[in-house]
Scaffold this motif. Structure first.
Motif, PDB file in Angstrom:
ATOM      1  N   GLY A  82     -13.281  57.391  -5.605  1.00  0.00           N
ATOM      2  CA  GLY A  82     -13.727  56.286  -6.536  1.00  0.00           C
ATOM      3  C   GLY A  82     -14.544  55.089  -5.882  1.00  0.00           C
ATOM      4  O   GLY A  82     -14.080  54.075  -6.127  1.00  0.00           O
ATOM      5  N   VAL A  83     -15.895  55.362  -5.383  1.00  0.00           N
ATOM      6  CA  VAL A  83     -16.520  56.435  -4.993  1.00  0.00           C
ATOM      7  C   VAL A  83     -16.987  56.575  -3.790  1.00  0.00           C
ATOM      8  O   VAL A  83     -17.013  55.696  -2.762  1.00  0.00           O
ATOM      9  N   LEU A  84     -17.341  57.904  -3.549  1.00  0.00           N
ATOM     10  CA  LEU A  84     -17.813  58.195  -1.903  1.00  0.00           C
ATOM     11  C   LEU A  84     -19.201  57.639  -1.952  1.00  0.00           C
ATOM     12  O   LEU A  84     -20.294  57.889  -2.849  1.00  0.00           O
ATOM     13  N   VAL A  85     -19.624  57.040  -0.979  1.00  0.00           N
ATOM     14  CA  VAL A  85     -21.138  56.623  -0.824  1.00  0.00           C
ATOM     15  C   VAL A  85     -21.949  58.106  -0.182  1.00  0.00           C
ATOM     16  O   VAL A  85     -21.997  58.215   0.944  1.00  0.00           O
ATOM     17  N   LEU A  86     -22.453  58.568  -1.216  1.00  0.00           N
ATOM     18  CA  LEU A  86     -23.066  59.732  -0.926  1.00  0.00           C
ATOM     19  C   LEU A  86     -24.277  59.773  -0.103  1.00  0.00           C
ATOM     20  O   LEU A  86     -24.336  60.554   0.862  1.00  0.00           O
ATOM     21  N   LEU A 111     -15.105  64.736  -7.490  1.00  0.00           N
ATOM     22  CA  LEU A 111     -15.841  63.930  -6.714  1.00  0.00           C
ATOM     23  C   LEU A 111     -16.712  62.907  -7.299  1.00  0.00           C
ATOM     24  O   LEU A 111     -17.559  62.978  -7.905  1.00  0.00           O
ATOM     25  N   GLY A 112     -16.021  61.683  -7.127  1.00  0.00           N
ATOM     26  CA  GLY A 112     -17.048  60.475  -7.707  1.00  0.00           C
ATOM     27  C   GLY A 112     -17.963  59.875  -6.520  1.00  0.00           C
ATOM     28  O   GLY A 112     -17.442  59.787  -5.390  1.00  0.00           O
ATOM     29  N   VAL A 113     -19.133  59.692  -6.885  1.00  0.00           N
ATOM     30  CA  VAL A 113     -20.160  59.294  -5.819  1.00  0.00           C
ATOM     31  C   VAL A 113     -20.976  58.120  -6.345  1.00  0.00           C
ATOM     32  O   VAL A 113     -21.262  57.879  -7.667  1.00  0.00           O
ATOM     33  N   GLY A 114     -21.689  57.372  -5.269  1.00  0.00           N
ATOM     34  CA  GLY A 114     -22.279  56.168  -5.809  1.00  0.00           C
ATOM     35  C   GLY A 114     -23.214  55.860  -4.634  1.00  0.00           C
ATOM     36  O   GLY A 114     -23.143  56.490  -3.380  1.00  0.00           O
ATOM     37  N   VAL A 115     -24.197  54.983  -4.770  1.00  0.00           N
ATOM     38  CA  VAL A 115     -25.101  54.722  -3.858  1.00  0.00           C
ATOM     39  C   VAL A 115     -24.893  53.570  -2.746  1.00  0.00           C
ATOM     40  O   VAL A 115     -25.225  53.576  -1.647  1.00  0.00           O
ATOM     41  N   GLN A 127     -29.472  56.456   7.876  1.00  0.00           N
ATOM     42  CA  GLN A 127     -30.055  56.873   6.587  1.00  0.00           C
ATOM     43  C   GLN A 127     -30.820  55.422   6.092  1.00  0.00           C
ATOM     44  O   GLN A 127     -30.395  54.352   6.341  1.00  0.00           O
ATOM     45  N   GLN A 128     -31.722  55.632   5.090  1.00  0.00           N
ATOM     46  CA  GLN A 128     -32.518  54.595   4.426  1.00  0.00           C
ATOM     47  C   GLN A 128     -32.176  53.914   3.426  1.00  0.00           C
ATOM     48  O   GLN A 128     -31.358  54.512   2.200  1.00  0.00           O
ATOM     49  N   PHE A 129     -31.690  52.818   3.642  1.00  0.00           N
ATOM     50  CA  PHE A 129     -30.848  52.010   2.312  1.00  0.00           C
ATOM     51  C   PHE A 129     -31.987  52.171   1.275  1.00  0.00           C
ATOM     52  O   PHE A 129     -31.225  52.159  -0.031  1.00  0.00           O
ATOM     53  N   GLY A 130     -33.235  51.816   1.413  1.00  0.00           N
ATOM     54  CA  GLY A 130     -33.840  51.539   0.067  1.00  0.00           C
ATOM     55  C   GLY A 130     -34.045  52.943  -0.597  1.00  0.00           C
ATOM     56  O   GLY A 130     -34.635  52.735  -1.665  1.00  0.00           O
ATOM     57  N   ALA A 131     -33.955  54.048  -0.065  1.00  0.00           N
ATOM     58  CA  ALA A 131     -34.160  55.342  -0.708  1.00  0.00           C
ATOM     59  C   ALA A 131     -32.818  55.670  -1.150  1.00  0.00           C
ATOM     60  O   ALA A 131     -32.770  57.052  -1.739  1.00  0.00           O
ATOM     61  N   ARG A 132     -31.813  55.431  -1.288  1.00  0.00           N
ATOM     62  CA  ARG A 132     -30.461  55.856  -1.577  1.00  0.00           C
ATOM     63  C   ARG A 132     -30.392  56.418  -3.159  1.00  0.00           C
ATOM     64  O   ARG A 132     -29.831  57.341  -3.186  1.00  0.00           O
ATOM     65  N   LEU A 178     -20.226  59.862 -11.583  1.00  0.00           N
ATOM     66  CA  LEU A 178     -21.032  58.779 -10.763  1.00  0.00           C
ATOM     67  C   LEU A 178     -20.476  57.229 -10.989  1.00  0.00           C
ATOM     68  O   LEU A 178     -20.181  57.269 -12.465  1.00  0.00           O
ATOM     69  N   GLY A 179     -20.695  56.435 -10.110  1.00  0.00           N
ATOM     70  CA  GLY A 179     -20.290  55.171 -10.187  1.00  0.00           C
ATOM     71  C   GLY A 179     -21.751  54.153 -10.579  1.00  0.00           C
ATOM     72  O   GLY A 179     -22.721  54.776 -10.850  1.00  0.00           O
ATOM     73  N   GLY A 180     -21.773  52.955 -10.362  1.00  0.00           N
ATOM     74  CA  GLY A 180     -22.862  52.239 -10.396  1.00  0.00           C
ATOM     75  C   GLY A 180     -23.025  51.218 -11.552  1.00  0.00           C
ATOM     76  O   GLY A 180     -22.343  51.276 -12.499  1.00  0.00           O
TER      77      GLY A 180
END
Length: 290
Positions: A82-86, A111-115, A127-132, A178-180
């Motif tokens: 809550g959450v995995l930074v995918l 599997l909770g995921v977020g940016v 990895q590119q932060f701006g394209a997350r 998803l989080g966010g």
């Protein structure tokens, strides 16, 4: 509404025995799941000043898949990220790791995921932060295919898989929540998520977010009622306030709720467990109301 607990990652470096005892005690109290937060690296605030984020290099986090692998054999609780930074991770590797946890804990991984928000982590993980955001949408599609298809060919903007697959595969497609906390995140939830993990409490902001999710789901031809909602309830010593918070989330239609003892006073694993014991007494001996 199923009620669980948040894993106290910030507690003073727990031992294996502490983690085992905590998980089993949470289960014995009647909670149904354990939700854990994720970060790989913390930033040094002196080097990255001004730094105004909640976590930095002094903050402790367990590696989620290792933790869940251990908990799979320790407890029968549902395990929730809550959450995995995918987007800062390799998609195929996440598919493999999540599948392994699901095999060790059948039907018990959500599997909770977020940016995420930590650009320092993204840099270190290549990895590119701006394209997350765009990358995560692509990753969700690929993850579901890797879990359900023996051979996958996928050519996206961020990932390429050519006639390959993971084995063993899980017996089901693992639920992705998803989080966010932004309009793009809410639209993504409506289009793609099995459920969402709000980062706010009931009120106008939650109402606005739900409206965006509902509109996005309708545009995608999805039933918004099928999208679960996993709330977090801050722990407080005030039993009336705790009970009122619980009832507010139940009225909102939350499907899951985690009692969150982080940043509310307890610091050690024992203190967090004491707080969860008090919360269970307020919410009921087996907090699975509704």
């Amino acid at each position: 509404m199923l009620v669980g607990a948040v894993f106290p990652h910030a507690a003073v470096e727990p031992t294996t025995q502490d983690v085992r005892h905590f998980a089993r005690a949470v289960e014995d109290l009647g909670y149904t799941h354990l939700l854990a937060y994720d970060h790989v690296l913390g930033a040094d605030p002196e080097h990255h000043a001004p730094w105004d984020r909640a976590y930095d290099i002094s903050s402790s986090f367990h590696e989620l898949f290792v933790l869940f692998g251990f908990l799979a054999a320790t407890t029968s609780l549902e395990l929730v990220s809550g959450v995995l930074v995918l987007p800062q991770r390799q998609t195929a590797l996440v598919a493999k790791q999540a599948a392994q946890v699901e095999l060790l804990a059948p039907g018990r991984l959500r599997l909770g995921v977020g940016v995420g928000w930590n650009h320092v982590e993204y840099e270190a993980l290549g990895q590119q932060f701006g394209a997350r955001g765009r990358r995560m949408e692509e990753q969700i599609t690929l993850l579901r295919r890797l879990w359900s298809e023996p051979v996958v060919t996928f050519h996206g903007d961020h990932d390429t898989v050519t006639a390959a697959g993971i084995r063993p595969r899980p017996a089901r497609t693992i639920p992705i929540w998803l989080g966010g906390r932004s309009a793009p995140a809410y639209r993504r939830i409506g289009r793609l998520a099995d459920g969402w993990i709000p980062e706010m409490q009931p009120g106008p902001e939650l109402d606005d977010a739900r409206a965006v999710i509902a509109q996005s789901a309708a545009e995608a031809g999805r039933d918004v009622a099928a999208i679960g909602m996993h709330a977090r309830l801050p722990w407080t010593e005030d039993a009336d306030e705790l009970r009122a918070g619980f009832e507010r989330w139940r009225a909102e239609g939350a499907t899951h709720l985690s009692v969150n003892t982080l940043r509310s006073g307890p610091t050690t694993m024992s203190e967090h467990l004491d707080a969860l014991t008090d919360a269970a007494a307020v919410l009921g001996p087996a907090p699975e109301h509704g």
